[in-house]
Scaffold this motif. Structure first.
Motif, mmCIF file in Angstrom:
data_model
loop_
_atom_site.group_PDB
_atom_site.id
_atom_site.type_symbol
_atom_site.label_atom_id
_atom_site.label_comp_id
_atom_site.label_asym_id
_atom_site.label_seq_id
_atom_site.Cartn_x
_atom_site.Cartn_y
_atom_site.Cartn_z
ATOM 1 N N ARG A 8 2.439 6.640 7.198
ATOM 2 C CA ARG A 8 2.592 5.535 6.256
ATOM 3 C C ARG A 8 1.352 5.494 5.383
ATOM 4 N N VAL A 9 1.543 5.304 4.098
ATOM 5 C CA VAL A 9 0.447 5.203 3.139
ATOM 6 C C VAL A 9 0.295 3.736 2.752
ATOM 7 N N LEU A 10 -0.933 3.215 2.871
ATOM 8 C CA LEU A 10 -1.264 1.848 2.475
ATOM 9 C C LEU A 10 -2.255 1.876 1.325
ATOM 10 N N VAL A 11 -2.189 0.861 0.474
ATOM 11 C CA VAL A 11 -3.150 0.681 -0.606
ATOM 12 C C VAL A 11 -3.670 -0.744 -0.528
ATOM 13 N N ARG A 12 -5.006 -0.890 -0.526
ATOM 14 C CA ARG A 12 -5.601 -2.230 -0.541
ATOM 15 C C ARG A 12 -5.533 -2.769 -1.960
ATOM 16 N N LEU A 13 -5.185 -4.061 -2.078
ATOM 17 C CA LEU A 13 -5.057 -4.703 -3.387
ATOM 18 C C LEU A 13 -6.066 -5.813 -3.571
ATOM 19 N N ASP A 14 -6.485 -5.978 -4.812
ATOM 20 C CA ASP A 14 -7.256 -7.152 -5.200
ATOM 21 C C ASP A 14 -6.258 -8.306 -5.295
ATOM 22 N N PRO A 15 -6.505 -9.434 -4.623
ATOM 23 C CA PRO A 15 -5.506 -10.512 -4.615
ATOM 24 C C PRO A 15 -5.280 -11.164 -5.980
ATOM 25 N N GLN A 16 -6.242 -11.052 -6.882
ATOM 26 C CA GLN A 16 -6.083 -11.655 -8.210
ATOM 27 C C GLN A 16 -5.290 -10.769 -9.160
ATOM 28 N N THR A 17 -5.611 -9.473 -9.163
ATOM 29 C CA THR A 17 -5.004 -8.562 -10.131
ATOM 30 C C THR A 17 -3.842 -7.751 -9.555
ATOM 31 N N LEU A 18 -3.758 -7.702 -8.229
ATOM 32 C CA LEU A 18 -2.782 -6.868 -7.531
ATOM 33 C C LEU A 18 -2.931 -5.393 -7.896
ATOM 34 N N ARG A 19 -4.160 -4.999 -8.222
ATOM 35 C CA ARG A 19 -4.509 -3.611 -8.504
ATOM 36 C C ARG A 19 -5.292 -3.059 -7.318
ATOM 37 N N PRO A 20 -5.290 -1.747 -7.104
ATOM 38 C CA PRO A 20 -6.058 -1.166 -5.999
ATOM 39 C C PRO A 20 -7.535 -1.550 -6.055
ATOM 40 N N THR A 21 -8.085 -1.800 -4.879
ATOM 41 C CA THR A 21 -9.506 -2.155 -4.757
ATOM 42 C C THR A 21 -10.030 -1.503 -3.475
ATOM 43 N N PRO A 22 -11.325 -1.213 -3.402
ATOM 44 C CA PRO A 22 -11.865 -0.500 -2.230
ATOM 45 C C PRO A 22 -11.790 -1.301 -0.932
ATOM 46 N N TRP A 23 -11.597 -0.545 0.169
ATOM 47 C CA TRP A 23 -11.685 -1.123 1.507
ATOM 48 C C TRP A 23 -13.125 -1.566 1.737
ATOM 49 N N SER A 24 -13.320 -2.581 2.552
ATOM 50 C CA SER A 24 -14.674 -3.019 2.901
ATOM 51 C C SER A 24 -15.324 -1.988 3.818
ATOM 52 N N GLU A 25 -16.642 -2.024 3.910
ATOM 53 C CA GLU A 25 -17.343 -1.088 4.791
ATOM 54 C C GLU A 25 -16.992 -1.360 6.252
ATOM 55 N N GLY A 26 -16.800 -2.627 6.644
ATOM 56 C CA GLY A 26 -16.398 -2.945 8.012
ATOM 57 C C GLY A 26 -15.052 -2.333 8.365
ATOM 58 N N PHE A 27 -14.111 -2.412 7.433
ATOM 59 C CA PHE A 27 -12.793 -1.814 7.637
ATOM 60 C C PHE A 27 -12.918 -0.299 7.760
ATOM 61 N N ARG A 28 -13.717 0.290 6.875
ATOM 62 C CA ARG A 28 -13.892 1.740 6.890
ATOM 63 C C ARG A 28 -14.525 2.203 8.204
ATOM 64 N N ALA A 29 -15.478 1.423 8.711
ATOM 65 C CA ALA A 29 -16.124 1.781 9.983
ATOM 66 C C ALA A 29 -15.108 1.748 11.126
ATOM 67 N N ALA A 30 -14.266 0.708 11.159
ATOM 68 C CA ALA A 30 -13.232 0.615 12.199
ATOM 69 C C ALA A 30 -12.221 1.748 12.040
ATOM 70 N N GLY A 31 -11.885 2.063 10.808
ATOM 71 C CA GLY A 31 -10.924 3.129 10.550
ATOM 72 C C GLY A 31 -11.444 4.498 10.940
ATOM 73 N N ARG A 32 -12.742 4.733 10.759
ATOM 74 C CA ARG A 32 -13.305 6.049 11.092
ATOM 75 C C ARG A 32 -13.120 6.393 12.569
ATOM 76 N N GLU A 33 -13.082 5.373 13.438
ATOM 77 C CA GLU A 33 -12.892 5.671 14.867
ATOM 78 C C GLU A 33 -11.498 6.209 15.159
ATOM 79 N N LEU A 34 -10.565 6.054 14.215
ATOM 80 C CA LEU A 34 -9.192 6.528 14.400
ATOM 81 C C LEU A 34 -8.884 7.826 13.671
ATOM 82 N N LEU A 35 -9.852 8.339 12.909
ATOM 83 C CA LEU A 35 -9.578 9.547 12.133
ATOM 84 C C LEU A 35 -9.226 10.724 13.032
ATOM 85 N N ARG A 36 -8.155 11.386 12.663
ATOM 86 C CA ARG A 36 -7.731 12.581 13.398
ATOM 87 C C ARG A 36 -8.645 13.730 13.007
ATOM 88 N N PRO A 37 -9.133 14.478 13.982
ATOM 89 C CA PRO A 37 -9.965 15.640 13.649
ATOM 90 C C PRO A 37 -9.177 16.641 12.790
#
Length: 152
Positions: free
Chosen positions: A121-150
């Motif tokens: 599944r592909v997800l895109v983070r959105l800015d709640p005001q513009t509904l345009r793509p916006t970067p993931w937070s560093e906290g989210f990215r850190a949590a996500g890195r623990e799940l990255l498949r080698p």
């Protein structure tokens, strides 16, 4: 590669989250309805992210990384689920980009041995005001890195 070696490799990354199949999840033939697989996978992801403080409480402006949308869902069914009870969803990230990510999943037996369905599944983070793509937070990215498949 033996089945045991394949399972050990598969469970060396990501997380195995318990889920339950209930009687009302079954179709008229007594099999898990095809539309329930993505629902059970979504529940597993929700549990994973809520454990890390990422949740949607009804307010898009304060949702942060939970303000995201599905861009694509692919699922393949490998074997029918014909009983209620405990199962699991094996979750991992295939790709963690700046504003999007691709996650992989397997709907499997509670011990992770038998795979019933798999997909991405592909997800895109959105800015709640513009509904345009916006970067993931560093906290989210850190949590996500623990799940990255080698990478192979």
């Amino acid at each position: 590669m033996t089945a045991e070696a394949a399972l050990a490799t598969a469970l060396s990354y990501g997380r195995l989250i318990p889920v339950t199949v209930h009687f009302d999840d079954l179709d008229a033939l007594g099999m898990l309805h095809n539309a329930r697989y993505p629902l059970l996978v979504e529940r597993a992801w929700t549990e994973f992210w809520q454990e890390r403080g990422i949740r949607f409480d009804g307010d898009w402006a304060s949702a942060g990384d939970a303000c995201n949308v599905v861009k694509e869902l692919l699922i393949g069914y490998e074997a029918p689920v014909t009983r209620t009870g405990p199962y699991a969803v094996h979750l991992w990230l295939e790709r963690l980009g700046t504003t999007g990510l691709t996650y992989g999943f397997r709907f499997c037996s509670a011990d992770g041995v038998t795979t019933y369905a798999r997909g991405t599944r592909v997800l895109v983070r959105l800015d709640p005001q513009t509904l345009r793509p916006t970067p993931w937070s560093e906290g989210f990215r850190a949590a996500g890195r623990e799940l990255l498949r080698p990478q192979d």
